[in-house]
Enzyme design. Sequence first.
Site, PDB file in Angstrom:
ATOM      1  N   ASP A  66      54.590  46.155 105.015  1.00  0.00           N
ATOM      2  CA  ASP A  66      53.510  46.523 104.097  1.00  0.00           C
ATOM      3  C   ASP A  66      52.224  45.812 104.534  1.00  0.00           C
ATOM      4  O   ASP A  66      52.169  44.580 104.571  1.00  0.00           O
ATOM      5  CB  ASP A  66      53.902  46.116 102.671  1.00  0.00           C
ATOM      6  CG  ASP A  66      52.823  46.451 101.666  1.00  0.00           C
ATOM      7  OD1 ASP A  66      52.399  47.611 101.638  1.00  0.00           O
ATOM      8  OD2 ASP A  66      52.378  45.553 100.932  1.00  0.00           O
ATOM      9  N   THR A  99      47.558  50.895 102.757  1.00  0.00           N
ATOM     10  CA  THR A  99      46.919  49.611 103.113  1.00  0.00           C
ATOM     11  C   THR A  99      46.850  49.423 104.626  1.00  0.00           C
ATOM     12  O   THR A  99      45.882  48.883 105.145  1.00  0.00           O
ATOM     13  CB  THR A  99      47.684  48.434 102.485  1.00  0.00           C
ATOM     14  OG1 THR A  99      49.068  48.579 102.795  1.00  0.00           O
ATOM     15  CG2 THR A  99      47.521  48.403 100.989  1.00  0.00           C
ATOM     16  N   THR A 100      47.895  49.895 105.346  1.00  0.00           N
ATOM     17  CA  THR A 100      47.873  49.777 106.808  1.00  0.00           C
ATOM     18  C   THR A 100      46.890  50.790 107.390  1.00  0.00           C
ATOM     19  O   THR A 100      46.091  50.459 108.263  1.00  0.00           O
ATOM     20  CB  THR A 100      49.285  50.016 107.386  1.00  0.00           C
ATOM     21  OG1 THR A 100      50.202  49.167 106.697  1.00  0.00           O
ATOM     22  CG2 THR A 100      49.346  49.719 108.857  1.00  0.00           C
ATOM     23  N   ASP A 392      54.927  50.587  95.790  1.00  0.00           N
ATOM     24  CA  ASP A 392      53.963  51.498  96.439  1.00  0.00           C
ATOM     25  C   ASP A 392      54.192  52.933  95.973  1.00  0.00           C
ATOM     26  O   ASP A 392      53.250  53.644  95.631  1.00  0.00           O
ATOM     27  CB  ASP A 392      54.101  51.426  97.967  1.00  0.00           C
ATOM     28  CG  ASP A 392      53.444  50.178  98.543  1.00  0.00           C
ATOM     29  OD1 ASP A 392      52.984  49.353  97.735  1.00  0.00           O
ATOM     30  OD2 ASP A 392      53.397  50.021  99.765  1.00  0.00           O
TER      31      ASP A 392
END
Length: 535
Positions: A66, A99-100, A392
């Site tokens: 994550d 997020t990545t 998530d």
Amino acid sequence: MASLSMAPVNIFKHGADEEKAETARLSSFIGAIAIGDLVKSTLGPKGMDKILLGGGKGATVTVTNDGATILKAIGVDNPAAKVLVDMSKVQDDEVGDGTTSVTVLAAELLREAELLIAKKIHPQTIISGWRKATQAAREALREAAADHSNDPTRFQEDLLNIARTTLSSKLLTHHKDHFAQLAVNAVLRLKGSGNLEAIHVIKKLGGSLTDSYLDEGFLLDKKIGVNQPKRLENANILIANTGMDTDKIKIFGSRVRVDSIAKVADIELAEKEKMKEKVDRILKHGINCFINRQLIYNYPEQLFAQAGVMAIEHADFAGVERLALVTGGEITSTFDHPEMVKLGHCKLIEEVMIGEDTLIHFSGVEMGEACTVVLRGATQQILDEAERSLHDALCVLAQTVKEPRTVYGGGCSEMLMAKVVTDLANRTPGKEAVAMESFAKALRMLPTIIADNAGYDSADLVAQLRAAHQENKTTFGLNMSDGTVGNMVELGITESFQVKRQVLLSASEAAEMILRVDNIIKAAPRKRVPDHHPC
């Protein structure tokens, strides 16, 4: 006089540092690109994991892919890198996923900007081109988005596909059907409120990930007091945060002098009476269940048992807050006005066994949408990562229920946006067109990295995908199971429009902000003053 004016003047305090123009810009680019390179190997369904080791004695081990968790755990000193870390945190708070992607896209934009600045294109020209490109990409994304909220069956299918797509890049990928159904059921119970506080996640070691399940009720990981009823129907619950300890004299630092042991017994008796009076005041609320944030000592516990009241002690603060929310009660600290206290209600409280542990199960709670997800797994690291993955998925689903538009994943949306931006660049005269082309190239890097991480020939796959989009096959993306280009509609690879839009906007804004920098000034470190008055 001339020699005086040529001498360098330092206006900063001793120890302060300044980086100017190209040096400052290069420092920013290097820091941001390094952060992007750190997390880009975790992108996509075949992304790899990172092990994060905590410092200190009891060094914690975290295994995760994550982006937000990785970036939170690393301490960065580079100011541009800090901007990307903060942006990833905001993405996590805002929509819960991507997020990545957002970090990698921002880093790729800055990688392109570095090449443009080497060609002597001014940063403001690049920014101007990027802004137009962002606007065009956003419009293309909006037009490509589909909304099935009027058709409940198709919308539920969309939610399941989004959950599967989100989980396919996480640890839960091998059980994604099981967890996608679990996450969708949990979010649909919220009836559109999007209040994820009502979904409680409990992690219990043992069993396998497939033993995880959704419980329609609320589970509290605590014990019921001794000699008290273990099962209650139609419970009236008082939730409190108050001291229930008898053997502490509350005046700190006080000394009591007595001339006989009998006087000590009198003090103890007075303390007991005081506690008995407090318990009586609590019982006047007409309750049959008392839940306290703090400890309940033996004497008050015995009084509750005599009154046939179930008492649960030391329910941690998050547990008490959530319990108050789902049972419809309020947390109380004083008990003088029973008529002003709002009690919680539920139909049944009983003890249940999960693995080797006993938990308290509340069913038929006031807030009907409340539920508990029980996660099982072989190690603590697996449980922690499963919780992050599920969080998530739940966040994305809750966002999709509020904003029901969906787009296709697998690099499809990125290629679609890149095509529109390239077309705009071809129609734009001047240097801005070069900046737009670099924006499109950065967008095309996301499917390239996804293919690279899976071990496929990214150049071949992305060229095929680009050709498909040129032929107006706008739903085509990467099929990472077979290493081919496929139709995302048939494969069911769907993502939330909200997540994709946020990735695009956050990455372009952060990259633009870093690109504007032409000076980095570091404050002088604070001098350590020797301590002349040690304790």
